[in-house]
Design a protein around this motif. Structure first.
Motif, PDB file in Angstrom:
ATOM      1  N   PRO A 251      51.987  40.728  57.450  1.00 38.05           N
ATOM      2  CA  PRO A 251      51.506  39.769  56.201  1.00 38.05           C
ATOM      3  C   PRO A 251      51.685  40.143  54.945  1.00 38.05           C
ATOM      4  O   PRO A 251      51.808  39.247  53.994  1.00 38.05           O
ATOM      5  CB  PRO A 251      49.954  39.997  56.469  1.00 38.05           C
ATOM      6  CG  PRO A 251      49.731  40.115  58.184  1.00 38.05           C
ATOM      7  CD  PRO A 251      51.259  41.247  58.308  1.00 38.05           C
ATOM      8  N   LEU A 252      52.035  41.186  54.643  1.00 38.03           N
ATOM      9  CA  LEU A 252      52.297  41.768  53.405  1.00 38.03           C
ATOM     10  C   LEU A 252      53.755  41.712  52.614  1.00 38.03           C
ATOM     11  O   LEU A 252      54.178  41.680  51.813  1.00 38.03           O
ATOM     12  CB  LEU A 252      51.819  43.054  52.736  1.00 38.03           C
ATOM     13  CG  LEU A 252      50.358  43.272  52.925  1.00 38.03           C
ATOM     14  CD1 LEU A 252      49.811  44.757  52.711  1.00 38.03           C
ATOM     15  CD2 LEU A 252      49.408  42.044  52.467  1.00 38.03           C
TER      16      LEU A 252
ATOM     17  N   GLY B 104      52.003  46.236  59.511  1.00 39.44           N
ATOM     18  CA  GLY B 104      51.843  46.779  58.346  1.00 39.44           C
ATOM     19  C   GLY B 104      51.040  47.856  57.893  1.00 39.44           C
ATOM     20  O   GLY B 104      50.766  47.956  56.513  1.00 39.44           O
ATOM     21  N   GLY B 105      50.774  48.633  58.993  1.00 41.75           N
ATOM     22  CA  GLY B 105      49.934  49.941  58.479  1.00 41.75           C
ATOM     23  C   GLY B 105      48.779  49.632  58.180  1.00 41.75           C
ATOM     24  O   GLY B 105      48.136  48.403  58.174  1.00 41.75           O
ATOM     25  N   GLY B 106      48.153  50.660  57.766  1.00 39.46           N
ATOM     26  CA  GLY B 106      46.754  50.640  57.240  1.00 39.46           C
ATOM     27  C   GLY B 106      46.540  49.482  56.154  1.00 39.46           C
ATOM     28  O   GLY B 106      45.311  48.873  56.099  1.00 39.46           O
TER      29      GLY B 106
ATOM     30  N   ASN C 160      43.296  44.612  55.248  1.00 38.08           N
ATOM     31  CA  ASN C 160      43.222  43.516  53.995  1.00 38.08           C
ATOM     32  C   ASN C 160      41.808  42.843  54.389  1.00 38.08           C
ATOM     33  O   ASN C 160      41.486  42.397  55.515  1.00 38.08           O
ATOM     34  CB  ASN C 160      44.309  42.733  54.196  1.00 38.08           C
ATOM     35  CG  ASN C 160      44.280  41.659  53.268  1.00 38.08           C
ATOM     36  OD1 ASN C 160      43.744  40.429  53.268  1.00 38.08           O
ATOM     37  ND2 ASN C 160      45.277  41.868  52.034  1.00 38.08           N
ATOM     38  N   LEU C 161      41.110  42.412  53.274  1.00 35.44           N
ATOM     39  CA  LEU C 161      39.967  41.649  53.357  1.00 35.44           C
ATOM     40  C   LEU C 161      40.118  40.294  53.874  1.00 35.44           C
ATOM     41  O   LEU C 161      39.312  39.941  55.000  1.00 35.44           O
ATOM     42  CB  LEU C 161      39.446  41.287  52.065  1.00 35.44           C
ATOM     43  CG  LEU C 161      37.941  40.720  51.928  1.00 35.44           C
ATOM     44  CD1 LEU C 161      36.733  41.716  52.668  1.00 35.44           C
ATOM     45  CD2 LEU C 161      37.634  40.554  50.435  1.00 35.44           C
ATOM     46  N   VAL C 162      40.873  39.638  53.875  1.00 38.62           N
ATOM     47  CA  VAL C 162      41.407  38.528  54.665  1.00 38.62           C
ATOM     48  C   VAL C 162      41.530  38.560  56.184  1.00 38.62           C
ATOM     49  O   VAL C 162      40.865  37.986  56.982  1.00 38.62           O
ATOM     50  CB  VAL C 162      42.579  37.605  54.197  1.00 38.62           C
ATOM     51  CG1 VAL C 162      42.951  36.608  55.050  1.00 38.62           C
ATOM     52  CG2 VAL C 162      42.403  37.352  52.784  1.00 38.62           C
TER      53      VAL C 162
ATOM     54  N   ILE D 137      46.800  33.700  55.806  1.00 39.40           N
ATOM     55  CA  ILE D 137      47.521  35.034  56.233  1.00 39.40           C
ATOM     56  C   ILE D 137      48.926  34.793  55.650  1.00 39.40           C
ATOM     57  O   ILE D 137      49.576  35.917  54.880  1.00 39.40           O
ATOM     58  CB  ILE D 137      47.569  35.211  57.830  1.00 39.40           C
ATOM     59  CG1 ILE D 137      46.347  35.496  58.343  1.00 39.40           C
ATOM     60  CG2 ILE D 137      48.544  36.566  57.885  1.00 39.40           C
ATOM     61  CD1 ILE D 137      46.230  35.780  59.748  1.00 39.40           C
ATOM     62  N   GLN D 138      49.596  33.669  55.817  1.00 36.07           N
ATOM     63  CA  GLN D 138      50.958  33.484  54.794  1.00 36.07           C
ATOM     64  C   GLN D 138      50.679  33.759  53.355  1.00 36.07           C
ATOM     65  O   GLN D 138      51.723  34.127  52.609  1.00 36.07           O
ATOM     66  CB  GLN D 138      51.272  31.883  55.123  1.00 36.07           C
ATOM     67  CG  GLN D 138      51.930  32.114  56.736  1.00 36.07           C
ATOM     68  CD  GLN D 138      52.254  30.540  56.975  1.00 36.07           C
ATOM     69  OE1 GLN D 138      51.630  29.627  56.587  1.00 36.07           O
ATOM     70  NE2 GLN D 138      52.801  30.377  58.157  1.00 36.07           N
ATOM     71  N   ALA D 139      49.513  33.425  53.042  1.00 34.72           N
ATOM     72  CA  ALA D 139      49.587  33.507  51.336  1.00 34.72           C
ATOM     73  C   ALA D 139      49.269  34.675  51.035  1.00 34.72           C
ATOM     74  O   ALA D 139      49.248  35.217  49.716  1.00 34.72           O
ATOM     75  CB  ALA D 139      48.325  32.766  50.892  1.00 34.72           C
TER      76      ALA D 139
END
Length: 287
Positions: free
Chosen positions: A155-156, A180-182, A187-189, A245-247
């Motif tokens: 996601p990141l 994407g690891g921790g 992530n809040l989303v 998530i794409q955002a």
């Protein structure tokens, strides 16, 4: 090719043998390794045990391995492939990848893969970690289009630029480090969506990948997580949540060319320098 598989990066031979066997027993059919990981013997042992425990045949699995950076080149790639087959205790692999595009060598490496493919020793050939420029060069100078580009994707870090070229060329994206690891998992989303759907954060991310048609190979050595990561078929993210998530994309890579010097073959440092390996093969084979 299955859409979900088990990755074994940073996994010892002993842990790889156990996790691969358990994954096969719990429905996984795609297993992804590489010579660089130093655990091909463990993966091979896990495959044999998984087949024994389930009564499946070799043809029921999809096994991927990769060319090590300092094995690249035409003749050396052919030799490296035979060595990987022996380590894995297999007669063929389903997918063979160029692990990283070593400048000045990856075209000759790809031509070796083309020969192995034409000879029926590999069912499919692909690449890993190719950026837009190197992929464009490969497409211009060779005759067979890669079926896969395995890239860091989560996601990141959504690699939108290279994905556009891949889609035009008909190349499938396969995601390594899909969770994407921790940072991505916390992530809040993602955590809000996990609460909304009553799923783990990992399941939310993997389902997001699945709905976009991306092949994923999450790594785990824990049976509970191996099972959990595969439980994606009984829920679906809304279009709004997929977009949320794409955002999150920040283009935040964990590894890329600027981190290493090996991709330049004229550099005085060893081509494999800068990439840590986790090889306990000798110890494993003594057991």
């Amino acid at each position: 090719m299955p859409r979900l598989g088990l990755g074994v990066w940073k996994t010892s031979n002993t842990d790889a043998a156990q996790s691969v066997s358990q994954a096969i027993q719990h429905g996984y059919r795609l297993i992804d390794t590489a010579k660089q990981y130093g655990n091909e013997p463990g993966v091979g042992a896990g495959i044999q045990d998984g087949l024994l425990q389930t009564g499946l045949n070799r043809k029921d699995l999809f096994v991927t391995t990769k060319v090590l950076n300092d094995d690249q080149g035409y003749d050396s790639t052919l030799r490296a492939f035979e060595a990987s087959l022996k380590q894995l205790r297999l007669h063929y692999v389903d997918l063979y990848l160029i692990h990283w595009p070593v400048d000045g060598r990856f075209i000759d490496t790809w031509r070796a893969l083309e020969e192995l493919y034409r000879n029926g020793q590999i069912r499919a050939i692909g690449i890993s970690n190719f950026d837009r420029d190197r992929l464009s060069e490969l497409l211009d100078k060779t005759s067979i289009t890669p079926v896969i580009n395995q890239m860091e994707f989560n996601p990141l870090n959504q690699e939108k630029d290279i994905r556009q070229l891949m889609q035009l060329a008909g190349i499938q994206l396969e995601a390594w480090s899909p969770l994407g690891g921790g940072e991505a998992l916390n992530n809040l989303v993602i955590t809000k969506l996990a609460a909304k759907y009553q799923r783990s954060a990992a399941q939310i991310i993997l389902r997001w990948d699945y709905q976009q048609g991306i092949v994923v190979i999450p790594k785990s050595t824990h049976v509970k997580r191996i099972i959990e990561n595969s439980q994606l078929g009984d829920f679906e993210l809304s279009d709004e949540d997929v977009a949320a998530i794409q955002a999150l994309d920040q283009g935040k890579r964990g590894l890329w060319y600027d981190d290493f010097t090996w991709h330049n073959p004229t550099n005085p440092q060893a081509i494999a320098g800068g990439i840590e390996t986790w090889d306990d093969t000798a110890k494993f084979l003594q057991k």
